[in-house]
Structures are given as structure tokens and as C-alpha cells.
Design a protein around this motif. Structure first.
Motif, PDB file in Angstrom:
ATOM      1  N   ASN A 192      43.682  36.301  41.889  1.00 55.12           N
ATOM      2  CA  ASN A 192      45.052  36.808  41.973  1.00 55.12           C
ATOM      3  C   ASN A 192      45.603  37.308  40.639  1.00 55.12           C
ATOM      4  N   GLU A 193      45.115  36.746  39.521  1.00 53.59           N
ATOM      5  CA  GLU A 193      45.673  37.087  38.221  1.00 53.59           C
ATOM      6  C   GLU A 193      44.680  37.808  37.307  1.00 53.59           C
ATOM      7  N   TYR A 194      43.466  37.251  37.200  1.00 55.18           N
ATOM      8  CA  TYR A 194      42.531  37.759  36.197  1.00 55.18           C
ATOM      9  C   TYR A 194      41.866  39.061  36.624  1.00 55.18           C
ATOM     10  N   ARG A 195      41.485  39.158  37.899  1.00 48.14           N
ATOM     11  CA  ARG A 195      40.831  40.392  38.350  1.00 48.14           C
ATOM     12  C   ARG A 195      41.723  41.620  38.164  1.00 48.14           C
ATOM     13  N   PRO A 196      43.028  41.551  38.513  1.00 48.35           N
ATOM     14  CA  PRO A 196      43.894  42.702  38.234  1.00 48.35           C
ATOM     15  C   PRO A 196      43.971  43.037  36.748  1.00 48.35           C
ATOM     16  N   LEU A 197      43.934  42.019  35.886  1.00 51.75           N
ATOM     17  CA  LEU A 197      43.938  42.286  34.449  1.00 51.75           C
ATOM     18  C   LEU A 197      42.648  42.977  34.017  1.00 51.75           C
ATOM     19  N   GLN A 198      41.528  42.577  34.610  1.00 51.69           N
ATOM     20  CA  GLN A 198      40.264  43.270  34.316  1.00 51.69           C
ATOM     21  C   GLN A 198      40.363  44.751  34.683  1.00 51.69           C
ATOM     22  N   GLN A 199      40.989  45.024  35.823  1.00 56.48           N
ATOM     23  CA  GLN A 199      41.158  46.415  36.239  1.00 56.48           C
ATOM     24  C   GLN A 199      42.023  47.168  35.225  1.00 56.48           C
ATOM     25  N   GLN A 200      43.102  46.542  34.779  1.00 54.79           N
ATOM     26  CA  GLN A 200      43.945  47.180  33.771  1.00 54.79           C
ATOM     27  C   GLN A 200      43.174  47.416  32.482  1.00 54.79           C
ATOM     28  N   HIS A 201      42.374  46.444  32.106  1.00 53.89           N
ATOM     29  CA  HIS A 201      41.577  46.571  30.884  1.00 53.89           C
ATOM     30  C   HIS A 201      40.608  47.743  30.984  1.00 53.89           C
ATOM     31  N   ASN A 202      39.926  47.856  32.116  1.00 56.91           N
ATOM     32  CA  ASN A 202      38.995  48.973  32.292  1.00 56.91           C
ATOM     33  C   ASN A 202      39.723  50.309  32.377  1.00 56.91           C
ATOM     34  N   ASP A 203      40.929  50.321  32.967  1.00 59.76           N
ATOM     35  CA  ASP A 203      41.721  51.554  32.993  1.00 59.76           C
ATOM     36  C   ASP A 203      42.028  52.023  31.572  1.00 59.76           C
ATOM     37  N   GLN A 204      42.380  51.088  30.710  1.00 65.33           N
ATOM     38  CA  GLN A 204      42.686  51.444  29.324  1.00 65.33           C
ATOM     39  C   GLN A 204      41.426  51.876  28.566  1.00 65.33           C
ATOM     40  N   ARG A 205      40.315  51.242  28.844  1.00 65.70           N
ATOM     41  CA  ARG A 205      39.048  51.665  28.214  1.00 65.70           C
ATOM     42  C   ARG A 205      38.679  53.079  28.652  1.00 65.70           C
TER      43      ARG A 205
END
Length: 389
Positions: free
Chosen positions: A62-75
């Protein structure tokens, strides 16, 4: 392994330090108390760990996977702005080489995450090898494979067939795994044959006596558990119970009894006997030493099974998080580690967002960043973030 049942509020099963006669506890009584205390502690640890692991998995989803997606979007955004800077900004050759290293070696995993629009950028900065480069790479791979073949032959006795295709790490790993599996199968077959030969050998009187003693103890231990089980079954059998509510209660308790019996959980059966007044504290205090001896053997096994269950829970969570199992020893440690990783990822996202914004319109910001970046001699660049969760 079947997960061990863990009572919500277990009945305390303990022999007091002084019995009715005021005598001190015997060796078997002390062992009985030690095992019951250990089992109760392990049951709580298993229950607490399962609850914490379930909560952690929910937080990751619920929390970490969406952050991973945001991180990859920024990369991915960083790849685009650096590609633009490489082509449009006035940069030195060294600065452009650094950009290529970041894109090609640091962010190529983004293609595996579904950022297909970046493929032309990767193809541009990492073109296919020329014929002579391909030949050199194949020769290097062959040389490395030959060295690895010698190493594995010496260390593990693996024989490589002359036509074995092991010129890439993936092929080499697959071949070694196949050969190791074949070795294990052969060893298992040989061990089975040795065991069969040992079984056919005539045992010495001492060996025969030891085996008979072991079989007798196993039989008596099984009988001890079955005696408890049958007593509870007779008491709880719901067929003759006229009251529907009481019948439902007994049916549920009978399920618990059967589950405990099938799992060989002696302590659970003893708890139920105490709870249902089938035995009392005086019964435990006056139990024969021989009976306690059999009980202690069963309790020892129950404690080992709970220890195995706790370790299995840790290993399962380790496979999910990527963290070593010994870093996940308690719910508090798990929570602390998760919050640390989440905080680090949020900081990376914030930093990347600021860099993408600056690099998109400020060549000086790109130059300042590249000045601090060093191309690694081997391996990927700094921008490849291997997330543990």
C-alpha cells in the motif's frame, strides 16, 4: 511445514516449586517446567512475528510499491533530461561520457519496468557491437567460461562435456545447476543403497537393545498423547449434547483437540485438560517420573517444531523483502527497518525530482552534477538503485 497452532490465551501448565509434601522438584519436573515455559514463549514469538509480517506486507503493497513507481518515474525523467543535455548542451566529451554511463549502465533496468518509450534513447547511447567487438566479447566470454569450468571441476567435481554451451553467465549457471542436481540425485540413490545394506546387516546385541528401547519410548510417547486425546474426545463428543449452544462449543473444542493431536502438540492437550477440569494442578504435581519422561520428550519435539516454524516465517519474509533473515528478528526491528527504507526512498525521490527540474533548463546544474560523478571502473553507475523491497 504446517504452521503450528498458537492459542490466543494459553492456559498456564506449570508444576509449582514445592508440591503437596513440600519437597523440591525432581529433574523431570524441572525439565517439564522448562519446556512448557519455552513453548509458551515460542508460541507468542511466532504469533507476534506472523502478525507483524502480515502488517509489513500490507504496508509494502500500500505504501512502498507506489513510492517505487514514483522513484522509477523520476529516474525515467532523468534519462530524458540527460539525453536532451547530451545532445543540446555545450558539454565536454568527458561530460557526455558520464551521461552515457548513467543512462546505459545506471538506468537500463527501466526497460524491465515497462518504460518502453526509453528504448530509442538506450539504443542511441548503447549501439550494437561491431563485428570485431562481438568477436572480442565472445573470446573473452569463452576464456572466462574455461576458467570457471576448471574452478568448478576442482571444487565440486563437475565434468563439463566437450560441446557444453556455457559461454554466458546464464548458460553456465544453468549447466552447473543441472549437473549439481544430477550429482545430488546420484548421491541420494547411493545413500539409499547404503541404508538398505545397513538395514540388512545383523545388529549387535547392544544395537538391538538400543533400537528396541527407542521403539518402546516412541510407542509409550504416542500412547501418552493418545490417552490425553481419547479422554478429551469422550468428554467433548457433541452427539449426546441436547443444548445447541453447548453442542457448538464442544464441536469447536473438539476441532482444536483433533488438530493438536494430529500435530503431536502435547502442551495444547494438557492446556485443554486443565481448562476443562479434566486434570488439576495436583495431577501434574503427582505425575509419575516415567510419565513425565515421555511427556518431556514430546515437549522437546514441540519446542523444536516451533523454533523451525519461527525460522520458516523469518525466511519467508526474507524472501519477500530481500533483507537477510537475521535482520528480521522481531516486530520492532522489522518496523524500524521498513521506516528507514521508506524514508530513504522518499529522500531519493525528492532529490531526483529537484535534479530533473534543474537539469531541464540549466546547463550549469548539469555540469555541476557531472563534476561530482565518477564513472565506475567496473559495474553499473550510481543511478541504478537496487531496492530491497
Amino acid at each position: 511445514m504446517t504452521k503450528k497452532s498458537v492459542p490466543a490465551s494459553p492456559q498456564i501448565v506449570h508444576i509449582p516449586a514445592a508440591g503437596a509434601t513440600g519437597s523440591t522438584l525432581s529433574k523431570e519436573q524441572k525439565a517439564f517446567n522448562r519446556f512448557t515455559k519455552r513453548i509458551s514463549k515460542l508460541e507468542k514469538e511466532v504469533a507476534d512475528f506472523r502478525e507483524a509480517a502480515t502488517h509489513l506486507r500490507q504496508r509494502v503493497q500500500n505504501e512502498y510499491r507506489p513510492l517505487q513507481q514514483q522513484h522509477n518515474d523520476q529516474r525515467a525523467a532523468l534519462v530524458r533530461v540527460l539525453d536532451h543535455a547530451h545532445d543540446e548542451y555545450k558539454l565536454t566529451k568527458t561530460e557526455r561520457d558520464k551521461i552515457v554511463d548513467i543512462i546505459v549502465y545506471g538506468c537500463v533496468d527501466l526497460l524491465d519496468w515497462g518504460y518502453d518509450d526509453l528504448e530509442p534513447i538506450f539504443d542511441k547511447h548503447d549501439p550494437p557491437l561491431r563485428a570485431e567487438e562481438t568477436a572480442e566479447a565472445e573470446a573473452a566470454n569463452a576464456q572466462t567460461a574455461e576458467m570457471m569450468k576448471q574452478l568448478f571441476s576442482q571444487q565440486f567435481g563437475i565434468e563439463f562435456e566437450a560441446d557444453a554451451d556455457v559461454n554466458t553467465p546464464e548458460k553456465f549457471q544453468a549447466y552447473v545447476a543441472q549437473q549439481m542436481a544430477a550429482q545430488e540425485e546420484e548421491f541420494a540413490a547411493e545413500e539409499a543403497q547404503r541404508a538398505e545394506r545397513r538395514a540388512k546387516r545383523k545388529k549387535s546385541p547392544k544395537q538391538q537393545a538400543a533400537e528396541e528401547k527407542k521403539q518402546a519410548e516412541e510407542k509409550n510417547s504416542t500412547k501418552a498423547v493418545r490417552t490425553l486425546y481419547m479422554d478429551l474426545v469422550k468428554h467433548l463428543h457433541p452427539d449426546r449434547e441436547p443444548d445447541e449452544a453447548e453442542k457448538a462449543r464442544k464441536t469447536e473444542l473438539l476441532k482444536q483437540v483433533t488438530t493438536a493431536y494430529e500435530a503431536n502438540e502435547l502442551l495444547t492437550l494438557l492446556r485443554l485438560q486443565l481448562e476443562l477440569n479434566r486434570i488439576d494442578q495436583a495431577h501434574l504435581e503427582n505425575m509419575a517420573e516415567e510419565q513425565l519422561h515421555y511427556y518431556n520428550k514430546l515437549l522437546s519435539e514441540q519446542a523444536r517444531e516451533l523454533e523451525d516454524a519461527l525460522q520458516a516465517e523469518r525466511m519467508d519474509l526474507s524472501a519477500f523483502t530481500g533483507q537477510p533473515w537475521y535482520a528480521l528478528t522481531s516486530p520492532a526491528a522489522m518496523d524500524l527497518d521498513y521506516r528507514r527504507q521508506k524514508s530513504q526512498l522518499q529522500a531519493k525521490i525528492k532529490q531526483l525530482a529537484a535534479e530533473v527540474l534543474a537539469f531541464g533548463h540549466d546547463p550549469a546544474a548539469v555540469k555541476a552534477f557531472l563534476k561530482t560523478y565518477k564513472i565506475p571502473k567496473d559495474g553499473p553507475g550510481l543511478m541504478l538503485v537496487s531496492l530491497p523491497l
